[in-house]
Design a protein around this motif. Structure first.
Motif, PDB file in Angstrom:
ATOM      1  N   GLY A 128       0.801  -1.212   0.000  1.00 16.86           N
ATOM      2  CA  GLY A 128       0.000   0.000   0.000  1.00 16.86           C
ATOM      3  C   GLY A 128       0.834   1.261   0.000  1.00 16.86           C
ATOM      4  N   ALA A 129       0.228   2.332   0.527  1.00 19.75           N
ATOM      5  CA  ALA A 129       0.835   3.659   0.492  1.00 19.75           C
ATOM      6  C   ALA A 129       2.039   3.758   1.424  1.00 19.75           C
ATOM      7  CB  ALA A 129      -0.213   4.704   0.878  1.00 19.75           C
ATOM      8  N   ILE A 130       2.921   4.680   1.087  1.00 17.57           N
ATOM      9  CA  ILE A 130       4.109   4.937   1.898  1.00 17.57           C
ATOM     10  C   ILE A 130       3.764   6.043   2.889  1.00 17.57           C
ATOM     11  CG2 ILE A 130       6.539   5.582   1.852  1.00 17.57           C
ATOM     12  CD1 ILE A 130       5.758   2.964   0.296  1.00 17.57           C
ATOM     13  N   ASP A 131       3.971   5.767   4.179  1.00 18.21           N
ATOM     14  CA  ASP A 131       3.694   6.768   5.202  1.00 18.21           C
ATOM     15  C   ASP A 131       4.952   7.004   6.036  1.00 18.21           C
ATOM     16  OD1 ASP A 131       3.904   4.565   6.934  1.00 18.21           O
ATOM     17  OD2 ASP A 131       1.743   4.415   7.256  1.00 18.21           O
ATOM     18  N   ALA A 132       4.841   7.816   7.052  1.00 16.34           N
ATOM     19  CA  ALA A 132       5.999   8.164   7.881  1.00 16.34           C
ATOM     20  C   ALA A 132       6.615   6.925   8.534  1.00 16.34           C
ATOM     21  CB  ALA A 132       5.597   9.179   8.947  1.00 16.34           C
ATOM     22  N   GLY A 133       5.786   5.981   8.948  1.00 22.06           N
ATOM     23  CA  GLY A 133       6.309   4.756   9.564  1.00 22.06           C
ATOM     24  C   GLY A 133       7.142   3.932   8.594  1.00 22.06           C
ATOM     25  N   VAL A 134       6.685   3.831   7.366  1.00 25.47           N
ATOM     26  CA  VAL A 134       7.442   3.099   6.340  1.00 25.47           C
ATOM     27  C   VAL A 134       8.755   3.818   6.056  1.00 25.47           C
ATOM     28  CG1 VAL A 134       7.473   2.417   3.906  1.00 25.47           C
ATOM     29  CG2 VAL A 134       5.426   2.029   5.279  1.00 25.47           C
TER      30      VAL A 134
END
Length: 151
Positions: A128-134
Motif C-alpha cells: 500500500g501507500a508509503i507513510d511516515a512509519g514506512v
C-alpha cells in the motif's frame, strides 16, 4: 580504508522510489563513517559492482509474487561470476507490493542464500501507500546495512 555498500534497485513506481530515497538517506546518515554508498539501477549494475561491494541492499516491487524482472536480470548476470567471492557479505532487502510481498522477499533470499550472503536485517515488506512509519523503517534499514560495514 572505506567499505562499499551497493544498493541495487528497481524502482519504477512513485512508492518504490520513495522507499529507495528513505533507504538511501539512512545509508548516508551523518553518524555513519567510512562507508561509500553506490546506487545502481538493477539493469545497470554490473559484476564489477557486485564484486567491489562489501555489502548489499536490494530493492524491488513485488511482481506477480516474485522480484522484478530487472532485479532477477541483475542476479542472473552476477550470480556465477560472484559465486565463491561474496560469501559472508551482509545484505538486506526491501519490497513494495500492492497486496503481497512474501514471494518476492523469498525469491531474493533464495538467491542470497545461494551466494552465501549473510542477512543483516529483516526484510522491509511494504504494502500500500508509503507513510511516515514506512519511511522510518526504510531509513533504519539503510542505516543498519551501512553501520554493519563501519570499521
Amino acid at each position: 580504508m572505506s567499505k562499499t555498500l551497493l544498493i541495487v534497485h528497481h524502482t519504477p513506481s512513485p512508492a518504490t522510489r520513495e522507499v529507495l530515497e528513505a533507504v538511501l538517506a539512512g545509508a548516508k546518515d551523518p553518524d555513519i563513517e567510512g562507508v561509500d554508498v553506490v546506487l545502481r539501477p538493477a539493469l545497470a549494475a554490473t559484476v564489477s559492482d557486485a564484486l567491489d561491494a562489501d555489502g548489499y541492499l536490494f530493492g524491488t516491487p513485488a511482481n506477480l509474487g516474485y522480484m522484478s524482472g530487472a532485479l532477477k536480470h541483475f542476479f542472473d548476470t552476477v550470480y556465477y561470476p560472484s559465486l565463491d567471492h561474496v560469501a559472508g557479505r551482509p545484505y538486506g532487502v526491501w519490497v513494495h507490493g500492492n497486496n503481497d510481498t512474501v514471494g518476492a522477499v523469498s525469491s531474493v533470499d533464495k538467491v542470497a542464500t545461494g551466494l552465501a550472503l549473510a542477512k543483516a536485517a529483516d526484510a522491509l515488506e511494504v504494502t500500500g501507500a508509503i507513510d511516515a512509519g514506512v519511511r522510518e523503517r526504510a531509513y533504519e534499514l539503510g542505516g543498519t546495512l551501512a553501520a554493519t560495514l563501519m570499521e
